[in-house]
Design a protein around this motif. Structure first.
Motif, PDB file in Angstrom:
ATOM      1  N   PRO A   1       0.793  -1.231   0.000  1.00 50.85           N
ATOM      2  CA  PRO A   1       0.000   0.000   0.000  1.00 50.85           C
ATOM      3  C   PRO A   1       0.826   1.282   0.000  1.00 50.85           C
ATOM      4  O   PRO A   1       0.456   2.264  -0.646  1.00 50.85           O
ATOM      5  CB  PRO A   1      -0.830  -0.122   1.287  1.00 50.85           C
ATOM      6  N   GLU A   2       1.948   1.281   0.711  1.00 49.53           N
ATOM      7  CA  GLU A   2       2.744   2.503   0.775  1.00 49.53           C
ATOM      8  C   GLU A   2       3.375   2.828  -0.578  1.00 49.53           C
ATOM      9  O   GLU A   2       3.530   3.993  -0.936  1.00 49.53           O
ATOM     10  CB  GLU A   2       3.822   2.389   1.852  1.00 49.53           C
ATOM     11  N   THR A   3       3.724   1.797  -1.340  1.00 46.75           N
ATOM     12  CA  THR A   3       4.242   2.014  -2.686  1.00 46.75           C
ATOM     13  C   THR A   3       3.144   2.584  -3.582  1.00 46.75           C
ATOM     14  O   THR A   3       3.376   3.506  -4.372  1.00 46.75           O
ATOM     15  CB  THR A   3       4.768   0.695  -3.288  1.00 46.75           C
ATOM     16  N   ILE A   4       1.947   2.045  -3.446  1.00 49.97           N
ATOM     17  CA  ILE A   4       0.809   2.542  -4.229  1.00 49.97           C
ATOM     18  C   ILE A   4       0.535   4.001  -3.892  1.00 49.97           C
ATOM     19  O   ILE A   4       0.201   4.806  -4.768  1.00 49.97           O
ATOM     20  CB  ILE A   4      -0.443   1.681  -3.965  1.00 49.97           C
ATOM     21  N   LEU A   5       0.693   4.347  -2.625  1.00 56.99           N
ATOM     22  CA  LEU A   5       0.501   5.739  -2.210  1.00 56.99           C
ATOM     23  C   LEU A   5       1.438   6.662  -2.980  1.00 56.99           C
ATOM     24  O   LEU A   5       1.033   7.736  -3.440  1.00 56.99           O
ATOM     25  CB  LEU A   5       0.743   5.872  -0.706  1.00 56.99           C
ATOM     26  N   ARG A   6       2.705   6.257  -3.137  1.00 53.26           N
ATOM     27  CA  ARG A   6       3.676   7.082  -3.866  1.00 53.26           C
ATOM     28  C   ARG A   6       3.250   7.271  -5.322  1.00 53.26           C
ATOM     29  O   ARG A   6       3.398   8.346  -5.894  1.00 53.26           O
ATOM     30  CB  ARG A   6       5.067   6.436  -3.816  1.00 53.26           C
TER      31      ARG A   6
END
Length: 259
Positions: free
Chosen positions: A84-89
């Protein structure tokens, strides 16, 4: 190269290998990587490692940015292979390309910032139960931020932070290696090495004591050049450090021989 782009044979070999024998894919990769550049370096090729995930992430972006259905947006993140944190970027990078209206954009970034806050809390507290709130904000929140979906075609791009990481990988590895040497010699943390001792090294290595310190820390020429930008001074410090090393070895051998 036909278009005047300078590169090495090794770079071309990596592109060919990555394409798995697909000539068109190799040409597309070459054109994409060389766009706007005069020289194609090794760090540019590292972006190819993102190609497989790029195809998947594009689907995630489309399912969030091209819908107003909460369930569809949530599923996009929940079913994604990327964390999820990668998707946020990726969302932070591409929401401005998709959302044209300032009101839509403001709401979307409000939700993205809330998601980022929860990611910070998760890292600090190690409370993974908070993940669902972060996912809700970055998926459903961003999806409903727009009053209506945009039908235009948008060319999504890599998050700038990924490009920066690829370009600075060698530098970050060098910093980490130097910090490790200081950690071992001075019995401190790597963070202390970077924050406390790096500024001191920049000063001391340019002084008369520089060669001695370089010898004690077992710094390479590249390490010294990281702190001393003047090529002549850095090479001189390294040369003297090696002389100290040679002298110490000679004295040690004399002592051992006497026994």
């Amino acid at each position: 190269m036909r278009e005047g782009i300078k590169t090495s044979e090794k770079v071309l070999q990596i592109i060919a290998t990555n394409a798995n024998g697909d000539l068109r894919a190799a040409i597309n990769d070459l054109q994409a990587l060389a766009q706007g550049k005069e020289t194609l370096e090794m760090y540019d090729i590292e972006l190819l490692n993102l190609r497989d995930s790029q195809i998947k992430i594009f689907d995630v972006l489309i399912r969030i940015l091209k819908t107003r259905y909460i369930g569809r947006a949530l599923e996009a993140v929940q079913e994604a292979e990327e964390d999820p944190e990668t998707i946020l970027r990726w969302l932070v990078e591409n929401v401005p390309k998709e959302y044209e209206k300032s009101e839509d954009l403001a709401k979307a970034f409000d939700y993205l910032s809330r998601a980022d806050i929860f990611f910070g809390r998760i890292r600090r507290r190690q409370d993974w139960g908070l993940m669902r709130y972060a996912i809700d904000f970055m998926s459903a929140g961003v999806a409903i931020s727009k009053k209506e979906k945009y039908s235009k075609f948008v060319k999504y791009g890599y998050p700038e932070i990924f490009v920066i990481y690829a370009k600075t990988k060698k530098l970050r590895e060098q910093v980490d290696a130097i910090a490790e040497k200081i950690k071992e010699k001075l019995h401190c943390s790597k963070r202390e090495a970077r924050e406390i001792y790096f500024p001191l090294l920049e000063i001391v290595l340019q002084s008369e004591e520089g060669p001695k310190l370089a010898h004690e820390l077992e710094l390479t020429l590249e390490d010294i050049q990281f702190f001393v930008k003047d090529e002549k001074l850095s090479k001189e410090a390294y040369k003297k450090a090696k002389e100290i090393e040679k002298k110490n070895k000679k004295q040690l051998s004399i002592v051992e021989w006497s026994y």
